[in-house]
Design a protein around this motif. Structure first.
Motif, PDB file in Angstrom:
ATOM      1  N   MET A 116       0.842  -1.184   0.000  1.00 45.59           N
ATOM      2  CA  MET A 116       0.000   0.000   0.000  1.00 45.59           C
ATOM      3  C   MET A 116       0.887   1.248   0.000  1.00 45.59           C
ATOM      4  N   VAL A 117       0.508   2.217  -0.768  1.00 47.34           N
ATOM      5  CA  VAL A 117       1.288   3.439  -0.900  1.00 47.34           C
ATOM      6  C   VAL A 117       0.956   4.394   0.252  1.00 47.34           C
ATOM      7  N   ASP A 118       1.992   4.920   0.870  1.00 44.22           N
ATOM      8  CA  ASP A 118       1.822   5.883   1.950  1.00 44.22           C
ATOM      9  C   ASP A 118       1.249   7.184   1.373  1.00 44.22           C
ATOM     10  N   PRO A 119       0.150   7.704   1.931  1.00 42.58           N
ATOM     11  CA  PRO A 119      -0.466   8.923   1.388  1.00 42.58           C
ATOM     12  C   PRO A 119       0.475  10.137   1.349  1.00 42.58           C
ATOM     13  N   ILE A 120       1.298  10.304   2.358  1.00 44.65           N
ATOM     14  CA  ILE A 120       2.233  11.447   2.339  1.00 44.65           C
ATOM     15  C   ILE A 120       3.263  11.258   1.235  1.00 44.65           C
ATOM     16  N   GLU A 121       3.758  10.029   1.068  1.00 39.86           N
ATOM     17  CA  GLU A 121       4.720   9.753  -0.002  1.00 39.86           C
ATOM     18  C   GLU A 121       4.085   9.989  -1.378  1.00 39.86           C
ATOM     19  N   ALA A 122       2.837   9.577  -1.542  1.00 37.15           N
ATOM     20  CA  ALA A 122       2.138   9.761  -2.816  1.00 37.15           C
ATOM     21  C   ALA A 122       1.954  11.244  -3.123  1.00 37.15           C
ATOM     22  N   LEU A 123       1.545  12.011  -2.111  1.00 38.42           N
ATOM     23  CA  LEU A 123       1.385  13.453  -2.303  1.00 38.42           C
ATOM     24  C   LEU A 123       2.725  14.109  -2.609  1.00 38.42           C
ATOM     25  N   ALA A 124       3.768  13.695  -1.913  1.00 38.56           N
ATOM     26  CA  ALA A 124       5.100  14.260  -2.145  1.00 38.56           C
ATOM     27  C   ALA A 124       5.579  13.974  -3.561  1.00 38.56           C
ATOM     28  N   TYR A 125       5.276  12.790  -4.069  1.00 36.55           N
ATOM     29  CA  TYR A 125       5.657  12.455  -5.443  1.00 36.55           C
ATOM     30  C   TYR A 125       4.938  13.358  -6.435  1.00 36.55           C
ATOM     31  N   LYS A 126       3.636  13.565  -6.214  1.00 35.38           N
ATOM     32  CA  LYS A 126       2.873  14.454  -7.096  1.00 35.38           C
ATOM     33  C   LYS A 126       3.424  15.872  -7.062  1.00 35.38           C
ATOM     34  N   VAL A 127       3.777  16.336  -5.882  1.00 37.05           N
ATOM     35  CA  VAL A 127       4.369  17.676  -5.735  1.00 37.05           C
ATOM     36  C   VAL A 127       5.696  17.737  -6.487  1.00 37.05           C
ATOM     37  N   ALA A 128       6.517  16.710  -6.338  1.00 32.38           N
ATOM     38  CA  ALA A 128       7.832  16.692  -6.990  1.00 32.38           C
ATOM     39  C   ALA A 128       7.702  16.709  -8.513  1.00 32.38           C
ATOM     40  N   VAL A 129       6.785  15.916  -9.031  1.00 35.50           N
ATOM     41  CA  VAL A 129       6.566  15.882 -10.480  1.00 35.50           C
ATOM     42  C   VAL A 129       6.096  17.250 -10.964  1.00 35.50           C
ATOM     43  N   LYS A 130       5.167  17.852 -10.238  1.00 35.08           N
ATOM     44  CA  LYS A 130       4.637  19.163 -10.620  1.00 35.08           C
ATOM     45  C   LYS A 130       5.738  20.232 -10.586  1.00 35.08           C
ATOM     46  N   VAL A 131       6.579  20.196  -9.547  1.00 37.48           N
ATOM     47  CA  VAL A 131       7.686  21.155  -9.435  1.00 37.48           C
ATOM     48  C   VAL A 131       8.619  20.998 -10.626  1.00 37.48           C
ATOM     49  N   LYS A 132       8.939  19.773 -10.961  1.00 35.57           N
ATOM     50  CA  LYS A 132       9.842  19.510 -12.087  1.00 35.57           C
ATOM     51  C   LYS A 132       9.214  19.959 -13.413  1.00 35.57           C
ATOM     52  N   GLN A 133       7.895  19.767 -13.556  1.00 34.44           N
ATOM     53  CA  GLN A 133       7.205  20.197 -14.773  1.00 34.44           C
ATOM     54  C   GLN A 133       7.170  21.718 -14.882  1.00 34.44           C
ATOM     55  N   CYS A 134       6.950  22.375 -13.763  1.00 39.58           N
ATOM     56  CA  CYS A 134       6.857  23.833 -13.764  1.00 39.58           C
ATOM     57  C   CYS A 134       8.206  24.494 -13.977  1.00 39.58           C
ATOM     58  N   ASN A 135       9.263  23.821 -13.570  1.00 37.77           N
ATOM     59  CA  ASN A 135      10.602  24.389 -13.727  1.00 37.77           C
ATOM     60  C   ASN A 135      11.573  23.291 -14.157  1.00 37.77           C
ATOM     61  N   PRO A 136      11.613  23.009 -15.465  1.00 38.25           N
ATOM     62  CA  PRO A 136      12.476  21.934 -15.962  1.00 38.25           C
ATOM     63  C   PRO A 136      13.975  22.237 -15.795  1.00 38.25           C
ATOM     64  N   ASP A 137      14.321  23.474 -15.470  1.00 39.91           N
ATOM     65  CA  ASP A 137      15.725  23.819 -15.275  1.00 39.91           C
ATOM     66  C   ASP A 137      16.273  23.340 -13.931  1.00 39.91           C
ATOM     67  N   ILE A 138      15.394  22.887 -13.064  1.00 41.33           N
ATOM     68  CA  ILE A 138      15.848  22.353 -11.780  1.00 41.33           C
ATOM     69  C   ILE A 138      16.686  21.114 -12.047  1.00 41.33           C
ATOM     70  N   THR A 139      17.882  21.095 -11.481  1.00 40.10           N
ATOM     71  CA  THR A 139      18.781  19.969 -11.736  1.00 40.10           C
ATOM     72  C   THR A 139      18.503  18.762 -10.841  1.00 40.10           C
ATOM     73  N   ALA A 140      17.761  18.955  -9.778  1.00 42.41           N
ATOM     74  CA  ALA A 140      17.454  17.844  -8.867  1.00 42.41           C
ATOM     75  C   ALA A 140      16.516  16.857  -9.548  1.00 42.41           C
ATOM     76  N   HIS A 141      16.689  15.595  -9.214  1.00 46.41           N
ATOM     77  CA  HIS A 141      15.820  14.546  -9.725  1.00 46.41           C
ATOM     78  C   HIS A 141      14.495  14.561  -8.963  1.00 46.41           C
ATOM     79  N   VAL A 142      13.461  14.032  -9.599  1.00 48.94           N
ATOM     80  CA  VAL A 142      12.137  13.969  -8.982  1.00 48.94           C
ATOM     81  C   VAL A 142      12.218  13.264  -7.625  1.00 48.94           C
TER      82      VAL A 142
END
Length: 167
Positions: free
Chosen positions: A1-27
């Motif tokens: 089962m996926v941890d809800p906080i981890e799932a939300l954090a992943y969605k946030v990370a993907v969105k951050v990366k999409q909004c700013n592709p120049d960020i060098t950090a990985h998702v």
């Protein structure tokens, strides 16, 4: 089962990366940081809201601060899921202010128990001294909420090797 906080954090990370592709950090790196902050602030916000709703906002805040500061120096057991950690912490820190320990001997007994656990289980000497000094402040103030908060936090440093993680 996926941890809800981890799932939300992943969605946030993907969105951050999409909004700013120049960020060098990985998702995955962004997700780790986002999960930490979601967990941290959800505990603070929900616990304070519950403290406000139950008429114990001041002591709930004191419990939050006491727990957090001692945990910084003593470390302690971590649950396997961030959501589990948040829920358990919110429950504990919301209930503790409602438990009134009568008698200064009872409060000092909790302080002594916390001191013993810190001395026995905190490995880093600097952190051990800081933990002892923190608990000793409550010997002077004799707050039942702080004594119980320190004791609960000190219990988390006991190593039982039950599959959890210590830090």
């Amino acid at each position: 089962m996926v941890d809800p906080i981890e799932a939300l954090a992943y969605k946030v990370a993907v969105k951050v990366k999409q909004c700013n592709p120049d960020i060098t950090a990985h998702v995955e790196d962004i997700r780790y940081g986002a999960a930490y902050y979601i967990n941290y602030y959800s505990v603070i916000i929900v616990t304070l809201i519950l403290g406000f709703l139950t008429g114990e906002l001041l002591w709930t805040g004191i419990s939050l601060i006491s727990f957090g500061i001692l945990r910084k120096y003593s470390g302690g057991f971590h649950l396997r899921s961030l959501t589990g950690c948040a829920v358990v912490t919110i429950i504990l820190l919301s209930v503790i202010p409602h438990i009134k320990i009568s008698g200064s001997w009872n409060i000092q007994a909790l302080n002594l128990a916390s001191l013993l656990l810190i001395v026995l289980y905190v490995e880093n000497n600097t952190n051990k001294y800081m933990g002892v000094m923190l608990v000793m402040t409550n010997v002077l103030f004799a707050s039942s909420t702080v004594a119980l908060t320190f004791f609960v936090q000190a219990l988390t440093i006991i190593r039982l090797n039950r599959g959890g993680e210590h830090r």
